[in-house]
Design an enzyme around this catalytic site. Structure first.
Site, short mmCIF file in Angstrom:
data_model
loop_
_atom_site.label_atom_id
_atom_site.label_comp_id
_atom_site.label_asym_id
_atom_site.label_seq_id
_atom_site.Cartn_x
_atom_site.Cartn_y
_atom_site.Cartn_z
N SER A 13 0.99 -1.15 0.13
CA SER A 13 0.03 -0.03 -0.10
C SER A 13 0.94 1.19 -0.04
O SER A 13 1.59 1.56 0.76
CB SER A 13 -1.03 0.06 0.94
N HIS A 38 -1.17 -1.09 -4.18
CA HIS A 38 -2.27 -0.98 -3.60
C HIS A 38 -2.63 0.52 -3.37
O HIS A 38 -1.77 1.11 -2.71
CB HIS A 38 -2.79 -1.58 -2.33
N ASP A 40 -4.82 3.63 -1.78
CA ASP A 40 -5.97 4.10 -0.73
C ASP A 40 -6.47 5.55 -1.11
O ASP A 40 -5.57 6.55 -0.86
CB ASP A 40 -5.20 3.82 0.72
N MET A 42 -8.96 8.26 0.13
CA MET A 42 -9.79 8.62 1.08
C MET A 42 -10.15 10.06 1.20
O MET A 42 -9.43 10.82 0.56
CB MET A 42 -8.82 8.58 2.37
N HIS A 71 -8.43 1.09 -3.79
CA HIS A 71 -9.36 0.87 -2.75
C HIS A 71 -10.12 2.33 -2.24
O HIS A 71 -9.22 3.42 -1.86
CB HIS A 71 -8.51 0.51 -1.48
N MET A 73 -12.14 4.60 -0.35
CA MET A 73 -12.77 5.04 1.13
C MET A 73 -13.36 6.41 0.86
O MET A 73 -12.92 7.17 1.44
CB MET A 73 -11.76 4.95 1.90
N MET A 142 -11.26 -5.76 5.80
CA MET A 142 -10.37 -4.81 6.67
C MET A 142 -9.98 -5.52 8.10
O MET A 142 -10.85 -5.84 8.97
CB MET A 142 -11.07 -3.55 6.85
N ASP A 180 -6.38 -6.35 4.63
CA ASP A 180 -5.86 -5.17 4.46
C ASP A 180 -5.83 -4.53 5.98
O ASP A 180 -7.06 -4.16 6.66
CB ASP A 180 -6.63 -3.99 3.50
C1 DX5 Z 1 -6.04 1.71 5.63
C2 DX5 Z 1 -5.64 1.13 4.39
C3 DX5 Z 1 -4.57 0.25 4.32
C4 DX5 Z 1 -3.37 0.48 4.94
C5 DX5 Z 1 -2.74 -0.50 5.46
O1 DX5 Z 1 -7.42 2.40 5.68
O2 DX5 Z 1 -6.72 1.02 3.67
O3 DX5 Z 1 -4.48 -0.15 2.90
O4 DX5 Z 1 -2.34 1.33 4.06
O5 DX5 Z 1 -1.61 -0.15 6.11
P1 DX5 Z 1 -0.68 -0.94 7.20
O6 DX5 Z 1 -0.11 -2.15 6.26
O7 DX5 Z 1 0.19 -0.02 7.66
O8 DX5 Z 1 -1.78 -1.35 8.13
ZN ZN Z 2 -6.37 -0.17 1.69
#
Ligand code: DX5
Ligand code: ZN
Length: 228
Positions: A13, A38, A40, A42, A71, A73, A142, A180
């Site tokens: 990620s 990956h 993320d 947000m 991903h 969010m 998650m 994740d």
């Molecule tokens: C959290 C993300 C994850 C995050 C995971 O909302 O969806 O993808 O980057 O990070 P680690 O591996 O540090 O838990």
């Molecule tokens: Zn993620």
């Protein structure tokens, strides 16, 4: 165990990367043995943090042939699906809570020619996706609350992973089961034993001094779990 961990997909990620050097970070994890990247996304509304949008996906796209695993969010997600598809996302995953019509959202992602994923928060039950499995190419569990990297793995999700493994097997389809949050060489074995096929790791890769060693450590831990 019957799952083939030599087929395990590792998806670092980028959330934990150095954002002043995203292109170099991408190249470094690819050279280190990453399978997918990956990303993320947000919005500061669906989750209490803000990252980036389609512009960053578009900027990264020409730098790699790795699948870009996006991903989302964000809520709503539907108005932005086409933008992420056009930016070069290969997979687009959404949370059921991001809109009232998950079935339609997954159809829309497929309609854009992309693989469609559904993401379950720690409190979201497996039943919430029981009737859309035919539209899912990926299912993500998650194992932290979404919004931040570097959080502790929530072990109560292992039974959910195992339940989803059974549901996926019943479909007879090769739906990718992604995990994740809080993935490390320590947490990977239990996750693999529960039936995961793709591990997403942010901090465990990007905060390590040697990305290749970090990815290999996760793969080796998974292989050891498989042998055991
Ligand atoms: C959290 C993300 C994850 C995050 C995971 O909302 O969806 O993808 O980057 O990070 P680690 O591996 O540090 O838990
Ligand atoms: Zn993620």
């Amino acid at each position: 165990m019957t799952r083939q961990n030599n087929n395990l997909i590792i998806a670092p990620s980028l959330l934990a990367a150095n954002f002043a050097r995203l292109g170099e970070e991408l190249a470094a994890v690819e050279a280190a043995g990453a399978d997918w990247l990956h990303l993320d996304v947000m919005d500061g509304h669906f989750v209490p943090n803000i990252t980036f949008g389609p512009l960053v996906v578009k900027a990264l796209r020409p730098l790699t042939n790795m699948p870009l695993d996006v991903h989302l969010m964000i809520a709503p997600a539907d108005p932005y699906l086409a933008a992420f598809a056009q930016a070069g996302a290969d997979h687009i995953s959404v949370h059921p809570e991001s809109g009232p019509h998950l079935h339609r959202t997954l159809q829309a992602i497929r309609g854009l020619g992309k693989k469609a994923g559904v993401v379950l928060n720690p409190a979201t039950p497996v039943d919430s996706i029981a009737h859309v499995l035919d539209l899912a190419d990926l299912i993500m569990v998650m194992t932290v609350n979404p919004g931040f990297g570097g959080q502790a793995f929530i072990a109560s999700q292992l039974t959910k992973i195992a339940a989803l493994r059974r549901m996926i097997d019943e479909t007879g389809r090769d739906i990718v089961l992604q995990i994740d949050g809080g993935i490390t060489a320590q947490t990977a074995p239990a996750v693999l034993a529960a039936g995961a096929t793709c591990l997403i790791a942010g901090t465990a890769v990007f905060a390590a001094p040697d990305y290749a060693a970090a990815i290999t450590a996760i793969r080796d831990a998974a292989a050891a779990a498989d042998a055991g």
